[in-house]
Design a protein around this motif. Structure first.
Motif, PDB file in Angstrom:
ATOM      1  N   ILE A 181       9.191   4.800  -0.669  1.00  0.00           N
ATOM      2  CA  ILE A 181       9.636   3.895  -1.735  1.00  0.00           C
ATOM      3  C   ILE A 181      10.833   3.070  -1.271  1.00  0.00           C
ATOM      4  O   ILE A 181      10.906   1.856  -1.497  1.00  0.00           O
ATOM      5  CB  ILE A 181       9.983   4.689  -3.003  1.00  0.00           C
ATOM      6  CG1 ILE A 181       8.709   5.280  -3.620  1.00  0.00           C
ATOM      7  CG2 ILE A 181      10.709   3.812  -4.022  1.00  0.00           C
ATOM      8  CD1 ILE A 181       8.973   6.233  -4.766  1.00  0.00           C
ATOM      9  N   SER A 182      11.765   3.717  -0.602  1.00  0.00           N
ATOM     10  CA  SER A 182      12.978   3.023  -0.161  1.00  0.00           C
ATOM     11  C   SER A 182      12.678   1.970   0.889  1.00  0.00           C
ATOM     12  O   SER A 182      13.250   0.873   0.871  1.00  0.00           O
ATOM     13  CB  SER A 182      13.982   4.046   0.384  1.00  0.00           C
ATOM     14  OG  SER A 182      14.350   4.972  -0.616  1.00  0.00           O
ATOM     15  N   GLY A 183      11.760   2.277   1.816  1.00  0.00           N
ATOM     16  CA  GLY A 183      11.409   1.288   2.827  1.00  0.00           C
ATOM     17  C   GLY A 183      10.816   0.031   2.240  1.00  0.00           C
ATOM     18  O   GLY A 183      11.005  -1.074   2.778  1.00  0.00           O
ATOM     19  N   GLY A 184      10.129   0.170   1.115  1.00  0.00           N
ATOM     20  CA  GLY A 184       9.533  -0.985   0.456  1.00  0.00           C
ATOM     21  C   GLY A 184      10.538  -1.922  -0.185  1.00  0.00           C
ATOM     22  O   GLY A 184      10.179  -3.026  -0.605  1.00  0.00           O
ATOM     23  N   GLN A 185      11.808  -1.500  -0.257  1.00  0.00           N
ATOM     24  CA  GLN A 185      12.853  -2.349  -0.834  1.00  0.00           C
ATOM     25  C   GLN A 185      13.449  -3.326   0.177  1.00  0.00           C
ATOM     26  O   GLN A 185      14.266  -4.173  -0.194  1.00  0.00           O
ATOM     27  CB  GLN A 185      13.980  -1.471  -1.388  1.00  0.00           C
ATOM     28  CG  GLN A 185      13.568  -0.557  -2.536  1.00  0.00           C
ATOM     29  CD  GLN A 185      13.131  -1.321  -3.757  1.00  0.00           C
ATOM     30  OE1 GLN A 185      11.939  -1.549  -3.980  1.00  0.00           O
ATOM     31  NE2 GLN A 185      14.081  -1.745  -4.567  1.00  0.00           N
ATOM     32  N   VAL A 244       0.838  -1.196   0.000  1.00  0.00           N
ATOM     33  CA  VAL A 244       0.000   0.000   0.000  1.00  0.00           C
ATOM     34  C   VAL A 244       0.874   1.248   0.000  1.00  0.00           C
ATOM     35  O   VAL A 244       0.637   2.201  -0.758  1.00  0.00           O
ATOM     36  CB  VAL A 244      -0.948  -0.001   1.215  1.00  0.00           C
ATOM     37  CG1 VAL A 244      -1.713   1.314   1.299  1.00  0.00           C
ATOM     38  CG2 VAL A 244      -1.924  -1.172   1.142  1.00  0.00           C
ATOM     39  N   SER A 245       1.901   1.251   0.829  1.00  0.00           N
ATOM     40  CA  SER A 245       2.791   2.409   0.947  1.00  0.00           C
ATOM     41  C   SER A 245       3.512   2.703  -0.366  1.00  0.00           C
ATOM     42  O   SER A 245       3.594   3.850  -0.813  1.00  0.00           O
ATOM     43  CB  SER A 245       3.806   2.153   2.064  1.00  0.00           C
ATOM     44  OG  SER A 245       4.665   3.260   2.234  1.00  0.00           O
ATOM     45  N   ARG A 246       4.019   1.653  -0.999  1.00  0.00           N
ATOM     46  CA  ARG A 246       4.765   1.811  -2.257  1.00  0.00           C
ATOM     47  C   ARG A 246       3.855   2.346  -3.371  1.00  0.00           C
ATOM     48  O   ARG A 246       4.227   3.281  -4.092  1.00  0.00           O
ATOM     49  CB  ARG A 246       5.373   0.473  -2.655  1.00  0.00           C
ATOM     50  CG  ARG A 246       6.303   0.520  -3.860  1.00  0.00           C
ATOM     51  CD  ARG A 246       6.708  -0.878  -4.275  1.00  0.00           C
ATOM     52  NE  ARG A 246       7.330  -1.635  -3.205  1.00  0.00           N
ATOM     53  CZ  ARG A 246       6.739  -2.652  -2.556  1.00  0.00           C
ATOM     54  NH1 ARG A 246       5.502  -3.029  -2.869  1.00  0.00           N
ATOM     55  NH2 ARG A 246       7.378  -3.296  -1.614  1.00  0.00           N
ATOM     56  N   ASP A 247       2.679   1.763  -3.491  1.00  0.00           N
ATOM     57  CA  ASP A 247       1.746   2.209  -4.527  1.00  0.00           C
ATOM     58  C   ASP A 247       1.312   3.656  -4.289  1.00  0.00           C
ATOM     59  O   ASP A 247       1.198   4.449  -5.234  1.00  0.00           O
ATOM     60  CB  ASP A 247       0.522   1.297  -4.553  1.00  0.00           C
ATOM     61  CG  ASP A 247       0.841  -0.100  -5.061  1.00  0.00           C
ATOM     62  OD1 ASP A 247       1.922  -0.298  -5.641  1.00  0.00           O
ATOM     63  OD2 ASP A 247      -0.004  -0.998  -4.857  1.00  0.00           O
ATOM     64  N   LEU A 248       1.068   4.003  -3.039  1.00  0.00           N
ATOM     65  CA  LEU A 248       0.686   5.367  -2.706  1.00  0.00           C
ATOM     66  C   LEU A 248       1.802   6.346  -3.039  1.00  0.00           C
ATOM     67  O   LEU A 248       1.540   7.432  -3.577  1.00  0.00           O
ATOM     68  CB  LEU A 248       0.342   5.457  -1.215  1.00  0.00           C
ATOM     69  CG  LEU A 248       0.124   6.864  -0.650  1.00  0.00           C
ATOM     70  CD1 LEU A 248      -1.076   7.536  -1.312  1.00  0.00           C
ATOM     71  CD2 LEU A 248      -0.044   6.810   0.867  1.00  0.00           C
TER      72      LEU A 248
END
Length: 445
Positions: free
Chosen positions: A405-409, A375-379
Protein backbone atom coordinates in the motif's frame (compact mmCIF):
# COMPACT_ATOMS: atom_id res chain seq x y z
CA UNK A 1 0.42 -11.52 -24.42
CA UNK A 2 3.38 -11.30 -26.77
CA UNK A 3 5.79 -8.54 -27.59
CA UNK A 4 6.46 -7.50 -31.15
CA UNK A 5 9.38 -5.09 -31.28
CA UNK A 6 10.18 -3.91 -34.81
CA UNK A 7 13.94 -3.79 -35.49
CA UNK A 8 14.64 -5.06 -31.97
CA UNK A 9 17.92 -6.60 -31.05
CA UNK A 10 17.03 -10.29 -30.88
CA UNK A 11 19.72 -11.18 -28.37
CA UNK A 12 18.42 -8.67 -25.85
CA UNK A 13 14.85 -9.89 -26.18
CA UNK A 14 15.63 -13.58 -26.07
CA UNK A 15 17.75 -13.08 -22.97
CA UNK A 16 15.02 -11.34 -21.02
CA UNK A 17 11.51 -11.45 -22.44
CA UNK A 18 10.83 -15.20 -22.11
CA UNK A 19 11.97 -15.17 -18.49
CA UNK A 20 9.48 -12.47 -17.54
CA UNK A 21 6.61 -13.68 -19.68
CA UNK A 22 6.81 -17.37 -18.84
CA UNK A 23 4.28 -18.77 -16.40
CA UNK A 24 6.99 -19.51 -13.86
CA UNK A 25 8.29 -16.66 -11.72
CA UNK A 26 11.96 -16.77 -10.69
CA UNK A 27 11.32 -14.64 -7.62
CA UNK A 28 8.77 -17.02 -6.12
CA UNK A 29 10.31 -20.26 -7.34
CA UNK A 30 13.64 -19.50 -5.72
CA UNK A 31 12.19 -18.44 -2.40
CA UNK A 32 9.13 -20.60 -1.93
CA UNK A 33 9.72 -24.14 -3.14
CA UNK A 34 7.61 -25.35 -0.20
CA UNK A 35 6.89 -22.44 2.12
CA UNK A 36 7.58 -18.71 1.81
CA UNK A 37 10.65 -18.97 4.00
CA UNK A 38 12.31 -22.21 2.92
CA UNK A 39 16.07 -22.45 3.37
CA UNK A 40 17.90 -21.36 0.23
CA UNK A 41 20.93 -23.16 -1.11
CA UNK A 42 23.64 -20.63 -1.99
CA UNK A 43 25.23 -21.48 -5.34
CA UNK A 44 27.93 -18.83 -5.05
CA UNK A 45 29.92 -16.82 -2.58
CA UNK A 46 29.20 -13.11 -3.10
CA UNK A 47 32.18 -10.80 -3.28
CA UNK A 48 31.99 -7.06 -2.66
CA UNK A 49 34.60 -5.98 -5.21
CA UNK A 50 33.52 -8.20 -8.15
CA UNK A 51 37.11 -8.56 -9.40
CA UNK A 52 36.10 -10.70 -12.38
CA UNK A 53 33.07 -8.68 -13.43
CA UNK A 54 34.69 -6.50 -16.07
CA UNK A 55 33.82 -7.73 -19.53
CA UNK A 56 31.08 -10.11 -18.47
CA UNK A 57 27.76 -9.79 -20.27
CA UNK A 58 24.60 -8.48 -18.64
CA UNK A 59 22.96 -11.89 -18.25
CA UNK A 60 25.98 -13.26 -16.35
CA UNK A 61 25.92 -10.24 -14.05
CA UNK A 62 22.18 -10.66 -13.52
CA UNK A 63 22.61 -14.31 -12.58
CA UNK A 64 25.43 -13.42 -10.22
CA UNK A 65 23.31 -10.87 -8.37
CA UNK A 66 20.24 -13.12 -8.27
CA UNK A 67 22.36 -15.86 -6.73
CA UNK A 68 23.80 -13.37 -4.25
CA UNK A 69 20.28 -12.31 -3.23
CA UNK A 70 19.16 -15.90 -2.82
CA UNK A 71 22.17 -16.55 -0.61
CA UNK A 72 21.21 -13.79 1.84
CA UNK A 73 17.40 -13.92 1.48
CA UNK A 74 16.71 -15.75 4.73
CA UNK A 75 18.80 -13.37 6.78
CA UNK A 76 17.39 -10.28 5.07
CA UNK A 77 13.87 -11.46 5.91
CA UNK A 78 14.85 -11.86 9.54
CA UNK A 79 16.31 -8.33 9.56
CA UNK A 80 13.20 -6.74 8.01
CA UNK A 81 11.19 -6.10 11.19
CA UNK A 82 14.28 -4.67 12.92
CA UNK A 83 14.75 -2.28 10.00
CA UNK A 84 11.14 -1.13 10.44
CA UNK A 85 11.71 -0.60 14.15
CA UNK A 86 14.89 1.41 13.53
CA UNK A 87 13.40 3.48 10.70
CA UNK A 88 16.40 2.58 8.55
CA UNK A 89 18.36 -0.46 7.46
CA UNK A 90 20.19 -2.22 10.27
CA UNK A 91 23.96 -2.50 10.33
CA UNK A 92 23.71 -6.22 9.53
CA UNK A 93 21.43 -5.51 6.57
CA UNK A 94 23.90 -2.97 5.23
CA UNK A 95 26.72 -5.47 5.63
CA UNK A 96 24.77 -8.12 3.70
CA UNK A 97 23.96 -5.72 0.87
CA UNK A 98 27.53 -4.49 0.64
CA UNK A 99 28.91 -8.01 0.43
CA UNK A 100 26.34 -9.03 -2.20
CA UNK A 101 27.83 -6.69 -4.81
CA UNK A 102 24.47 -5.08 -5.65
CA UNK A 103 26.05 -1.64 -5.70
CA UNK A 104 27.79 -2.59 -8.96
CA UNK A 105 24.51 -3.18 -10.84
CA UNK A 106 24.73 -0.19 -13.20
CA UNK A 107 28.39 0.76 -12.76
CA UNK A 108 30.22 0.84 -16.10
CA UNK A 109 32.33 -2.21 -16.89
CA UNK A 110 35.47 -0.16 -17.42
CA UNK A 111 35.06 0.92 -13.78
CA UNK A 112 34.74 -2.70 -12.65
CA UNK A 113 30.95 -2.87 -12.62
CA UNK A 114 28.27 -5.04 -14.18
CA UNK A 115 26.39 -2.46 -16.29
CA UNK A 116 23.20 -4.53 -16.37
CA UNK A 117 20.62 -4.00 -19.07
CA UNK A 118 17.19 -2.64 -18.24
CA UNK A 119 15.55 -6.05 -18.46
CA UNK A 120 18.20 -7.85 -16.43
CA UNK A 121 18.22 -5.22 -13.70
CA UNK A 122 14.42 -5.40 -13.48
CA UNK A 123 14.66 -9.10 -12.65
CA UNK A 124 17.14 -8.33 -9.86
CA UNK A 125 14.99 -5.56 -8.38
CA UNK A 126 11.90 -7.75 -8.59
CA UNK A 127 13.61 -10.53 -6.65
CA UNK A 128 14.88 -7.97 -4.13
CA UNK A 129 11.36 -6.65 -3.45
CA UNK A 130 10.01 -10.18 -3.14
CA UNK A 131 12.48 -10.89 -0.34
CA UNK A 132 11.59 -7.75 1.63
CA UNK A 133 9.70 -4.64 0.54
CA UNK A 134 11.55 -2.02 2.58
CA UNK A 135 15.02 -3.50 2.16
CA UNK A 136 14.38 -4.02 -1.56
CA UNK A 137 13.23 -0.42 -1.92
CA UNK A 138 16.32 1.12 -0.31
CA UNK A 139 18.74 -1.45 -1.68
CA UNK A 140 17.38 -0.84 -5.16
CA UNK A 141 18.11 2.87 -4.81
CA UNK A 142 21.65 2.16 -3.67
CA UNK A 143 22.03 -0.29 -6.57
CA UNK A 144 21.38 2.65 -8.89
CA UNK A 145 24.76 4.20 -8.07
CA UNK A 146 26.10 3.57 -11.57
CA UNK A 147 23.36 5.75 -13.07
CA UNK A 148 24.61 8.63 -10.94
CA UNK A 149 28.27 7.94 -11.65
CA UNK A 150 27.56 8.17 -15.38
CA UNK A 151 26.71 11.85 -14.88
CA UNK A 152 30.24 12.66 -13.66
CA UNK A 153 33.60 12.88 -15.35
CA UNK A 154 35.33 9.50 -15.42
CA UNK A 155 38.07 10.68 -13.06
CA UNK A 156 35.46 11.80 -10.52
CA UNK A 157 33.62 8.49 -10.78
CA UNK A 158 36.87 6.62 -10.16
CA UNK A 159 37.63 8.71 -7.09
CA UNK A 160 34.17 8.03 -5.65
CA UNK A 161 34.81 4.29 -6.05
CA UNK A 162 38.29 4.45 -4.52
CA UNK A 163 37.18 3.04 -1.17
CA UNK A 164 34.47 0.74 -2.52
CA UNK A 165 30.93 1.41 -3.68
CA UNK A 166 29.34 4.30 -1.74
CA UNK A 167 25.62 4.40 -0.96
CA UNK A 168 23.89 7.33 -2.59
CA UNK A 169 20.37 8.69 -2.11
CA UNK A 170 18.82 11.33 -4.34
CA UNK A 171 16.10 13.95 -4.39
CA UNK A 172 13.50 14.11 -7.13
CA UNK A 173 12.28 17.68 -7.41
CA UNK A 174 14.41 20.86 -7.52
CA UNK A 175 14.32 23.03 -4.45
CA UNK A 176 16.30 25.77 -2.72
CA UNK A 177 19.18 27.52 -4.38
CA UNK A 178 22.74 26.75 -5.30
CA UNK A 179 24.72 29.99 -5.52
CA UNK A 180 27.80 30.14 -7.70
CA UNK A 181 31.00 30.86 -5.81
CA UNK A 182 34.67 30.46 -6.63
CA UNK A 183 35.42 26.80 -7.31
CA UNK A 184 31.84 25.58 -7.03
CA UNK A 185 28.52 26.33 -5.37
CA UNK A 186 26.96 26.89 -1.97
CA UNK A 187 23.66 25.12 -1.65
CA UNK A 188 20.82 25.73 0.80
CA UNK A 189 17.62 23.71 0.39
CA UNK A 190 15.03 21.46 2.03
CA UNK A 191 13.64 18.21 0.61
CA UNK A 192 11.05 15.56 1.37
CA UNK A 193 10.92 11.77 1.01
CA UNK A 194 14.60 10.94 0.58
CA UNK A 195 14.61 7.14 0.78
CA UNK A 196 17.71 5.55 2.25
CA UNK A 197 19.27 8.79 3.47
CA UNK A 198 19.84 7.58 7.07
CA UNK A 199 22.08 4.85 5.58
CA UNK A 200 23.65 6.88 2.77
CA UNK A 201 27.16 8.21 2.28
CA UNK A 202 26.03 10.88 -0.18
CA UNK A 203 22.84 12.49 -1.39
CA UNK A 204 22.30 14.09 -4.79
CA UNK A 205 20.41 17.34 -4.26
CA UNK A 206 18.41 18.72 -7.17
CA UNK A 207 18.53 22.50 -7.07
CA UNK A 208 18.18 25.61 -9.19
CA UNK A 209 21.35 27.62 -9.80
CA UNK A 210 21.68 31.28 -8.80
CA UNK A 211 24.25 33.95 -9.60
CA UNK A 212 23.92 36.09 -6.52
CA UNK A 213 20.19 36.71 -6.19
CA UNK A 214 19.43 36.07 -9.85
CA UNK A 215 18.37 32.63 -11.13
CA UNK A 216 20.56 31.26 -13.89
CA UNK A 217 18.53 30.28 -17.00
CA UNK A 218 18.45 26.59 -17.78
CA UNK A 219 17.60 23.34 -16.05
CA UNK A 220 18.53 22.62 -12.44
CA UNK A 221 21.68 20.71 -11.52
CA UNK A 222 22.36 17.79 -9.21
CA UNK A 223 24.80 18.46 -6.38
CA UNK A 224 26.65 15.65 -4.63
CA UNK A 225 26.50 16.40 -0.90
CA UNK A 226 28.05 14.22 1.83
CA UNK A 227 25.28 12.81 4.02
CA UNK A 228 27.19 14.06 7.04
CA UNK A 229 26.46 17.63 5.89
CA UNK A 230 22.65 17.35 5.98
CA UNK A 231 20.13 17.62 8.80
CA UNK A 232 17.59 14.81 8.99
CA UNK A 233 14.08 15.76 10.09
CA UNK A 234 13.33 12.29 11.52
CA UNK A 235 9.70 12.45 10.41
CA UNK A 236 9.30 9.00 8.82
CA UNK A 237 6.34 7.65 10.81
CA UNK A 238 4.36 5.71 8.23
CA UNK A 239 2.00 2.79 7.76
CA UNK A 240 4.55 0.84 5.72
CA UNK A 241 8.03 0.84 4.17
CA UNK A 242 9.23 2.01 7.57
CA UNK A 243 12.71 0.60 7.10
CA UNK A 244 13.38 2.86 4.10
CA UNK A 245 13.91 5.90 6.34
CA UNK A 246 12.49 8.19 3.65
CA UNK A 247 12.91 11.29 5.78
CA UNK A 248 12.75 14.97 5.00
CA UNK A 249 16.05 16.80 5.31
CA UNK A 250 17.75 20.14 4.85
CA UNK A 251 21.19 21.31 3.77
CA UNK A 252 22.47 24.75 4.75
CA UNK A 253 25.23 26.73 3.02
CA UNK A 254 27.13 23.61 2.04
CA UNK A 255 30.02 24.06 -0.39
CA UNK A 256 29.91 21.69 -3.37
CA UNK A 257 32.96 21.74 -5.66
CA UNK A 258 32.42 22.30 -9.36
CA UNK A 259 33.24 18.69 -10.26
CA UNK A 260 30.47 17.44 -7.94
CA UNK A 261 27.77 19.44 -9.74
CA UNK A 262 26.25 17.69 -12.77
CA UNK A 263 23.40 17.86 -15.24
CA UNK A 264 20.36 15.64 -14.79
CA UNK A 265 20.93 14.28 -18.27
CA UNK A 266 23.63 11.71 -19.07
CA UNK A 267 26.45 12.99 -21.30
CA UNK A 268 27.02 11.64 -24.82
CA UNK A 269 28.72 8.26 -24.72
CA UNK A 270 27.40 7.36 -21.26
CA UNK A 271 27.50 3.60 -20.69
CA UNK A 272 24.65 1.11 -21.04
CA UNK A 273 21.36 1.65 -19.28
CA UNK A 274 22.41 5.08 -17.97
CA UNK A 275 21.73 6.50 -21.44
CA UNK A 276 18.01 5.87 -20.85
CA UNK A 277 18.00 8.73 -18.35
CA UNK A 278 17.28 8.79 -14.64
CA UNK A 279 13.51 9.22 -14.94
CA UNK A 280 13.15 6.19 -17.22
CA UNK A 281 15.11 3.99 -14.84
CA UNK A 282 13.07 5.29 -11.89
CA UNK A 283 9.94 4.00 -13.64
CA UNK A 284 11.69 0.71 -14.30
CA UNK A 285 12.74 0.38 -10.67
CA UNK A 286 9.31 1.19 -9.32
CA UNK A 287 7.59 -1.24 -11.70
CA UNK A 288 10.01 -4.03 -10.82
CA UNK A 289 9.62 -3.33 -7.09
CA UNK A 290 5.82 -3.42 -7.38
CA UNK A 291 6.06 -6.66 -9.35
CA UNK A 292 8.13 -8.32 -6.65
CA UNK A 293 5.97 -7.19 -3.73
CA UNK A 294 2.79 -8.17 -5.62
CA UNK A 295 4.10 -11.65 -6.33
CA UNK A 296 5.04 -11.99 -2.66
CA UNK A 297 1.59 -10.86 -1.57
CA UNK A 298 -0.10 -13.35 -3.90
CA UNK A 299 2.05 -16.12 -2.42
CA UNK A 300 1.41 -15.02 1.18
CA UNK A 301 -2.37 -14.85 0.81
CA UNK A 302 -2.32 -18.22 -0.99
CA UNK A 303 -0.36 -19.71 1.91
CA UNK A 304 -2.89 -18.27 4.33
CA UNK A 305 -5.86 -19.54 2.27
CA UNK A 306 -4.51 -23.09 2.01
CA UNK A 307 -3.45 -23.44 5.66
CA UNK A 308 -5.33 -25.74 8.00
CA UNK A 309 -8.37 -23.92 9.42
CA UNK A 310 -9.41 -23.81 13.04
CA UNK A 311 -11.72 -26.63 14.18
CA UNK A 312 -15.16 -26.38 12.63
CA UNK A 313 -14.07 -23.93 9.91
CA UNK A 314 -13.25 -24.50 6.24
CA UNK A 315 -10.20 -23.41 4.32
CA UNK A 316 -10.45 -20.06 2.60
CA UNK A 317 -9.15 -21.74 -0.54
CA UNK A 318 -12.28 -23.93 -0.61
CA UNK A 319 -14.52 -20.90 -1.02
CA UNK A 320 -15.45 -20.44 -4.71
CA UNK A 321 -15.78 -16.67 -4.33
CA UNK A 322 -12.23 -16.48 -2.94
CA UNK A 323 -10.96 -18.70 -5.76
CA UNK A 324 -12.57 -16.47 -8.37
CA UNK A 325 -11.19 -13.27 -6.90
CA UNK A 326 -7.74 -14.78 -6.41
CA UNK A 327 -7.74 -15.88 -10.06
CA UNK A 328 -8.63 -12.33 -11.11
CA UNK A 329 -5.65 -10.92 -9.22
CA UNK A 330 -3.25 -13.62 -10.39
CA UNK A 331 -4.16 -12.98 -14.02
CA UNK A 332 -4.09 -9.21 -13.60
CA UNK A 333 -0.60 -9.48 -12.09
CA UNK A 334 0.70 -11.68 -14.88
CA UNK A 335 -0.71 -9.30 -17.48
CA UNK A 336 0.90 -6.28 -15.80
CA UNK A 337 4.19 -8.14 -15.56
CA UNK A 338 4.03 -9.05 -19.24
CA UNK A 339 3.52 -5.38 -20.11
CA UNK A 340 6.66 -4.55 -18.15
CA UNK A 341 8.53 -7.29 -20.01
CA UNK A 342 7.49 -5.88 -23.37
CA UNK A 343 8.50 -2.34 -22.47
CA UNK A 344 11.84 -3.30 -20.88
CA UNK A 345 12.72 -5.40 -23.93
CA UNK A 346 12.05 -2.43 -26.18
CA UNK A 347 14.20 -0.20 -23.96
CA UNK A 348 17.09 -2.64 -24.28
CA UNK A 349 16.60 -2.96 -28.03
CA UNK A 350 16.52 0.83 -28.44
CA UNK A 351 19.70 1.36 -26.44
CA UNK A 352 21.41 -1.50 -28.29
CA UNK A 353 20.77 0.39 -31.54
CA UNK A 354 22.44 3.46 -30.07
CA UNK A 355 19.20 5.44 -30.00
CA UNK A 356 17.64 7.53 -27.25
CA UNK A 357 14.28 6.57 -25.79
CA UNK A 358 11.33 8.04 -27.63
CA UNK A 359 8.59 9.98 -25.91
CA UNK A 360 6.26 7.04 -26.54
CA UNK A 361 8.64 4.60 -24.87
CA UNK A 362 8.94 6.87 -21.83
CA UNK A 363 5.15 6.99 -21.76
CA UNK A 364 4.93 3.21 -21.75
CA UNK A 365 7.53 2.98 -18.98
CA UNK A 366 5.44 5.32 -16.84
CA UNK A 367 2.26 3.46 -17.75
CA UNK A 368 3.72 0.05 -16.93
CA UNK A 369 4.74 1.29 -13.49
CA UNK A 370 1.40 2.94 -12.72
CA UNK A 371 -0.49 -0.14 -13.90
CA UNK A 372 1.54 -2.58 -11.79
CA UNK A 373 1.09 -0.38 -8.72
CA UNK A 374 -2.67 -0.28 -9.35
CA UNK A 375 -2.75 -4.08 -9.32
CA UNK A 376 -0.56 -4.17 -6.21
CA UNK A 377 -2.66 -1.62 -4.31
CA UNK A 378 -5.96 -3.31 -5.13
CA UNK A 379 -4.56 -6.71 -4.18
CA UNK A 380 -3.26 -5.39 -0.86
CA UNK A 381 -6.65 -4.00 0.15
CA UNK A 382 -8.35 -7.25 -0.87
CA UNK A 383 -5.75 -9.36 0.96
CA UNK A 384 -6.26 -7.34 4.13
CA UNK A 385 -9.98 -8.02 3.95
CA UNK A 386 -9.58 -11.72 3.18
CA UNK A 387 -6.76 -12.17 5.67
CA UNK A 388 -9.04 -11.52 8.63
CA UNK A 389 -7.33 -11.60 12.01
CA UNK A 390 -4.06 -12.82 10.50
CA UNK A 391 -3.79 -9.66 8.42
CA UNK A 392 -4.84 -7.53 11.38
CA UNK A 393 -2.06 -8.75 13.65
CA UNK A 394 1.63 -8.07 13.19
CA UNK A 395 3.23 -10.71 11.00
CA UNK A 396 4.45 -11.52 7.52
CA UNK A 397 1.12 -11.04 5.75
CA UNK A 398 0.34 -7.74 7.43
CA UNK A 399 3.81 -6.36 6.75
CA UNK A 400 3.69 -7.17 3.04
CA UNK A 401 0.24 -5.60 2.80
CA UNK A 402 1.45 -2.41 4.49
CA UNK A 403 4.52 -2.15 2.28
CA UNK A 404 2.50 -2.72 -0.91
CA UNK A 405 0.00 0.00 0.00
CA UNK A 406 2.77 2.42 0.92
CA UNK A 407 4.70 1.84 -2.30
CA UNK A 408 1.62 2.81 -4.26
CA UNK A 409 1.76 6.30 -2.73
CA UNK A 410 4.96 7.18 -4.59
CA UNK A 411 4.54 10.19 -6.89
CA UNK A 412 5.81 8.39 -10.00
CA UNK A 413 3.35 5.53 -9.43
CA UNK A 414 0.29 7.72 -8.96
CA UNK A 415 -2.79 7.53 -11.15
CA UNK A 416 -2.38 11.30 -11.53
CA UNK A 417 0.05 10.45 -14.37
CA UNK A 418 -2.70 8.79 -16.42
CA UNK A 419 -4.18 11.97 -17.99
CA UNK A 420 -0.78 12.83 -19.49
CA UNK A 421 -0.13 9.20 -20.40
CA UNK A 422 -3.45 9.18 -22.23
CA UNK A 423 -2.68 12.55 -23.84
CA UNK A 424 0.58 11.20 -25.26
CA UNK A 425 -1.00 7.96 -26.46
CA UNK A 426 -3.68 9.96 -28.25
CA UNK A 427 -1.16 12.24 -29.97
CA UNK A 428 0.00 15.14 -27.79
CA UNK A 429 1.77 18.00 -29.62
CA UNK A 430 5.40 17.06 -30.36
CA UNK A 431 6.87 19.93 -28.37
CA UNK A 432 5.54 18.37 -25.17
CA UNK A 433 8.03 16.07 -23.47
CA UNK A 434 8.09 14.22 -20.18
CA UNK A 435 9.41 16.46 -17.41
CA UNK A 436 9.45 14.24 -14.32
CA UNK A 437 5.81 13.17 -13.92
CA UNK A 438 4.13 15.52 -16.40
CA UNK A 439 4.17 16.43 -20.07
CA UNK A 440 5.49 19.93 -20.63
CA UNK A 441 7.67 22.13 -22.80
CA UNK A 442 11.33 21.71 -21.79
CA UNK A 443 13.17 24.89 -20.76
CA UNK A 444 14.73 26.65 -23.73
CA UNK A 445 12.29 25.34 -26.34
Amino acid sequence: MTATIPNANSDGITEYLPKLMASEFPCSRALVPATPFSRIEAPMTPTPDLPNATGTDSAAGRDRLLAALDAIADELQLEGPACDEAGKLTDRTMELLRDSGLGWTYVARDLGGLDLSAGDSALVFERFAYIDGAIGWTGGIFAGLGLFLALFEKSVAKSLLADGVPNCSATAYPNGRAVRVEGGYRITASYSYCSGLPNADYVLCNSLVFDGDQPVPGPPLMFLVPASEVTLKGNWDTIGLRGTGSVDFSVTDCFVPEHHAVSLFPPPGAPGTSTAGLQAVVHLGRQAWASGITRRLLDEIASHATSEPRPGATRLADNPVFRTEYADFELAYRSARALGAEVFAEVDATLARGETLSRRLNTLLAGASVHMHDVSRDLALWAFNKGGGTALRAGKLQRVIRDAISGGQHAVASRSLLPDIGHELLGAPPELQWIQTKLGVPPGM
